[in-house]
Design a protein around this motif. Structure first.
Motif, PDB file in Angstrom:
ATOM      1  N   ILE A  87     -52.305 -23.692  -9.912  1.00  0.00           N
ATOM      2  CA  ILE A  87     -52.040 -25.073 -10.323  1.00  0.00           C
ATOM      3  C   ILE A  87     -52.201 -25.216 -11.833  1.00  0.00           C
ATOM      4  N   ARG A  88     -53.250 -24.619 -12.379  1.00  0.00           N
ATOM      5  CA  ARG A  88     -53.502 -24.728 -13.825  1.00  0.00           C
ATOM      6  C   ARG A  88     -52.369 -24.114 -14.633  1.00  0.00           C
ATOM      7  N   VAL A  89     -51.911 -22.913 -14.228  1.00  0.00           N
ATOM      8  CA  VAL A  89     -50.857 -22.236 -14.982  1.00  0.00           C
ATOM      9  C   VAL A  89     -49.532 -22.990 -14.875  1.00  0.00           C
ATOM     10  N   LYS A  94     -45.441 -26.753 -17.339  1.00  0.00           N
ATOM     11  CA  LYS A  94     -44.816 -28.072 -17.313  1.00  0.00           C
ATOM     12  C   LYS A  94     -45.147 -28.844 -18.584  1.00  0.00           C
ATOM     13  N   ASP A  95     -46.400 -28.806 -18.999  1.00  0.00           N
ATOM     14  CA  ASP A  95     -46.821 -29.518 -20.207  1.00  0.00           C
ATOM     15  C   ASP A  95     -46.157 -28.950 -21.454  1.00  0.00           C
ATOM     16  N   GLY A  97     -43.162 -28.096 -21.639  1.00  0.00           N
ATOM     17  CA  GLY A  97     -41.782 -28.565 -21.675  1.00  0.00           C
ATOM     18  C   GLY A  97     -40.775 -27.720 -20.923  1.00  0.00           C
ATOM     19  N   TYR A  98     -41.233 -26.716 -20.171  1.00  0.00           N
ATOM     20  CA  TYR A  98     -40.297 -25.885 -19.417  1.00  0.00           C
ATOM     21  C   TYR A  98     -39.760 -26.632 -18.211  1.00  0.00           C
ATOM     22  N   ARG A  99     -38.509 -26.327 -17.840  1.00  0.00           N
ATOM     23  CA  ARG A  99     -37.965 -26.768 -16.566  1.00  0.00           C
ATOM     24  C   ARG A  99     -38.459 -25.802 -15.506  1.00  0.00           C
ATOM     25  N   LEU A 100     -38.852 -26.330 -14.361  1.00  0.00           N
ATOM     26  CA  LEU A 100     -39.459 -25.513 -13.317  1.00  0.00           C
ATOM     27  C   LEU A 100     -38.720 -25.703 -11.998  1.00  0.00           C
ATOM     28  N   GLY A 119     -50.765 -28.559  -3.571  1.00  0.00           N
ATOM     29  CA  GLY A 119     -50.944 -29.316  -4.805  1.00  0.00           C
ATOM     30  C   GLY A 119     -49.951 -29.028  -5.905  1.00  0.00           C
ATOM     31  N   LEU A 120     -48.738 -28.594  -5.551  1.00  0.00           N
ATOM     32  CA  LEU A 120     -47.757 -28.220  -6.572  1.00  0.00           C
ATOM     33  C   LEU A 120     -46.559 -29.171  -6.659  1.00  0.00           C
ATOM     34  N   GLU A 121     -46.462 -30.119  -5.756  1.00  0.00           N
ATOM     35  CA  GLU A 121     -45.212 -30.859  -5.601  1.00  0.00           C
ATOM     36  C   GLU A 121     -44.853 -31.743  -6.794  1.00  0.00           C
ATOM     37  N   THR A 122     -45.803 -32.062  -7.663  1.00  0.00           N
ATOM     38  CA  THR A 122     -45.491 -32.941  -8.793  1.00  0.00           C
ATOM     39  C   THR A 122     -44.922 -32.203  -9.998  1.00  0.00           C
ATOM     40  N   PHE A 123     -44.914 -30.876  -9.979  1.00  0.00           N
ATOM     41  CA  PHE A 123     -44.576 -30.127 -11.185  1.00  0.00           C
ATOM     42  C   PHE A 123     -43.128 -29.640 -11.249  1.00  0.00           C
TER      43      PHE A 123
END
Length: 214
Positions: A87-89, A94-95, A97-100, A119-123
């Motif tokens: 989650i941290r990585v 995301k922070d 600015g990469y598209r994921l 816990g990854l769905e927001t990124f």
């Protein structure tokens, strides 16, 4: 580099032990067959549902599919928990600015269940599952579709996964590729590190990312 695209099972979530258990139990119940993890991995490519429909001998295929999905949901939390380091990585990418994106062979129903709980769905900007493509990996269709949605070129993208099929799919799509073995169970046990970039820990990804900024 503008985009990171990831596989899911064995790459972002340690789902493989649960998948193995569900497949073994369903094959035992409906076909009276004992199958190994290696045999299950050999079936991978299509979604879980398509694997069962193709490989089960029983005529009760739809009942078997229902049992698999019910067991996957019921036993999910016994096997799979959020991984704070992952989650941290992902948050840091995301922070930055990469598209994921995620491109997985997993079916949408099972994927959504795990995706929410780890816990990854927001990124992620886009997720493409196995029942949303015509050709499973190692065909590059899913990766190419993800790049199209993200608005990036292959030369601006890296695809990251834990199997030889992931490596081939990324190469055929023209992206950079990384094979990972940072979770306890991976689909491919060993890669030739002379021919493909292999990351054994999340720190390897972070070091790659830091080198891109230098």
């Amino acid at each position: 580099m503008k985009a990171y695209i990831f596989d899911f099972d064995g790459t972002l979530a340690n789902t493989l032990p649960l998948c193995f258990d569900c497949f073994r139990r369903v094959f035992k119940e409906f076909d009276k067959r004992d199958i190994t993890n290696d045999e299950i991995i050999g079936m991978f490519g299509p979604t879980e549902v398509d694997i069962l429909r193709k490989h089960l001998r029983t005529e009760q295929k739809e009942q078997a599919v229902h049992e698999f999905l019910s067991r996957y949901e019921r036993d999910h939390e016994l096997y799979i928990q959020p991984d704070e380091e992952i989650i941290r990585v992902i948050r840091s990418l995301k922070d930055a600015g990469y598209r994921l994106a995620i491109v997985t062979g997993k079916g949408r129903k099972a994927f959504d269940l795990t995706f929410e709980k780890v816990g990854l769905e927001t990124f992620f900007d886009v997720t493409i599952t196995g029942d949303e493509v015509r050709q499973p990996k190692p065909h590059p269709e899913g990766i190419e579709r993800a790049m199209q949605v993200l608005g990036v070129e292959a030369t601006e993208t890296i695809y990251i996964g834990d199997s030889s099929a992931d490596v081939e799919a990324g190469r055929r799509a023209g992206t950079e590729v990384a094979a990972v073995q940072w979770l306890p169970v991976s689909q491919t046990e060993k890669f030739d590190e002379q021919t493909v970039r292999v990351w054994h820990t999340l720190k390897d990804l972070e070091q790659f990312e830091a080198s891109r900024r230098e």
